[in-house]
Design an enzyme around this catalytic site. Structure first.
Site, PDB file in Angstrom:
ATOM      1  CD  GLU A  12      -2.724  -1.469   2.386  1.00  0.00           C
ATOM      2  OE1 GLU A  12      -3.874  -1.875   2.306  1.00  0.00           O
ATOM      3  OE2 GLU A  12      -2.153  -1.294   3.485  1.00  0.00           O
ATOM      4  N   GLY A  78     -11.899  -5.288   2.557  1.00  0.00           N
ATOM      5  CA  GLY A  78     -12.919  -6.249   2.165  1.00  0.00           C
ATOM      6  C   GLY A  78     -14.201  -5.481   1.884  1.00  0.00           C
ATOM      7  CG  MET A 171      -7.760  -5.818   9.583  1.00  0.00           C
ATOM      8  SD  MET A 171      -6.622  -7.214   9.384  1.00  0.00           S
ATOM      9  CE  MET A 171      -6.155  -7.551  11.070  1.00  0.00           C
ATOM     10  CD  GLU A 172      -4.780  -1.610   8.951  1.00  0.00           C
ATOM     11  OE1 GLU A 172      -5.539  -1.341   7.992  1.00  0.00           O
ATOM     12  OE2 GLU A 172      -4.258  -2.730   9.103  1.00  0.00           O
ATOM     13  CG  ASP A 195     -10.935  -9.247   0.560  1.00  0.00           C
ATOM     14  OD1 ASP A 195      -9.988  -8.445   0.592  1.00  0.00           O
ATOM     15  OD2 ASP A 195     -11.668  -9.467   1.556  1.00  0.00           O
TER      16      ASP A 195
HETATM   17  N1  ADE Z   1      -8.341  -5.904   4.197  1.00  0.00           N
HETATM   18  C1  ADE Z   1      -8.630  -6.354   2.972  1.00  0.00           C
HETATM   19  N2  ADE Z   1      -9.600  -7.285   3.025  1.00  0.00           N
HETATM   20  C2  ADE Z   1      -9.930  -7.414   4.329  1.00  0.00           C
HETATM   21  C3  ADE Z   1     -10.854  -8.220   5.023  1.00  0.00           C
HETATM   22  N3  ADE Z   1     -11.631  -9.078   4.384  1.00  0.00           N
HETATM   23  N4  ADE Z   1     -10.920  -8.106   6.369  1.00  0.00           N
HETATM   24  C4  ADE Z   1     -10.123  -7.243   7.015  1.00  0.00           C
HETATM   25  N5  ADE Z   1      -9.229  -6.453   6.402  1.00  0.00           N
HETATM   26  C5  ADE Z   1      -9.123  -6.543   5.081  1.00  0.00           C
END
Ligand code: ADE
Length: 228
Positions: A12, A78, A171-172, A195
């Site tokens: 990133e 995600g 996650m951040e 995803d």
């Molecule tokens: N970053 C990218 N995809 C993610 C997901 N499915 N869960 C948490 N962080 C992510």
């Protein structure tokens, strides 16, 4: 203006800063900050590492060591009700793994704070306008964070019950937003979907699209910074 840029993963950061040759770097214990001049702005770019504690720590380093007056985060996420490649701009950010509802708080709400952390409205509107002008597939919505790579809808079920505009899970962002809020520093989160939550082969999708999605997010970040 001093602007802080936070990237969780090397891919990133690289999507934004491919060439750091000659750049000024600062070391704060294990955190390396790369300083780049862009017009009248000085950008402080940090590779935070994955997860909320890393992100909170990096945000604090940027504010206390580099006096940043604005914080931007770019990367992948995600997706929820959006396809791979879609860019999600944060109207607000929330923790999806915080639950103090037993004491009457909203799902995701940390006591002492509002239920969600609001992104900077002017900056969000500028990012939306750029995305529109460039014909990008971008949506504005709530971004939810937790210390888990989410592959099932169950994990975020109660959050999604409360908010119908959650489009990105990562996650951040909430940790960045919480520290920025504590410090009174405006922020915006930009994420591109790598995803889709609950779909088959999510990890494969993440691996396949990580670099491409990171580039999409970083390109919008660059455009946003270039017009400031
Ligand atoms: N970053 C990218 N995809 C993610 C997901 N499915 N869960 C948490 N962080 C992510």
């Amino acid at each position: 203006m001093h602007i802080g840029l936070i990237f969780a993963m090397q891919e990133e950061l690289d999507a934004f800063l491919s060439d750091t040759a000659g750049a000024n770097t600062h070391r704060h214990k294990n955190v390396r900050v790369t300083e780049v001049t862009l017009g009248e702005h000085t950008l402080f770019c940090v590779l935070s590492g994955v997860g909320k504690v890393n992100a909170a720590y990096a945000t604090s380093v940027l504010i206390h060591h580099h006096d940043v007056k604005l914080i931007l985060n770019s990367g992948v996420a995600g997706g929820l009700n959006v396809d791979v490649g879609t860019i999600v701009l944060s109207s607000a950010v929330v923790h999806h793994d915080v639950d103090v509802t037993a004491f009457g708080y909203d799902i995701g709400q940390i006591p002492g704070f509002k239920p969600t952390f609001m992104a900077d409205t002017a900056l969000l509107q500028r990012a939306e306008a750029i995305a529109k002008t460039q014909g990008l597939n971008a949506i504005t919505g709530l971004i939810a964070s937790g210390d888990k790579f989410v592959t099932d809808l169950k994990t975020i079920e109660s959050l999604v019950k409360n908010y119908d505009d959650v489009h990105a899970i990562e996650m951040e962002a909430a940790a960045i937003a919480q520290v920025a809020t504590l410090e009174g520093v405006p922020f915006l989160i930009i994420r591109a979907i790598s995803d889709v939550i609950g779909k088959d082969a999510q990890v494969e999708s993440f691996n396949t699209f990580l670099v491409k999605a990171a580039a999409r997010s970083a390109d919008l970040l660059k455009a946003l910074l270039e017009t400031r």
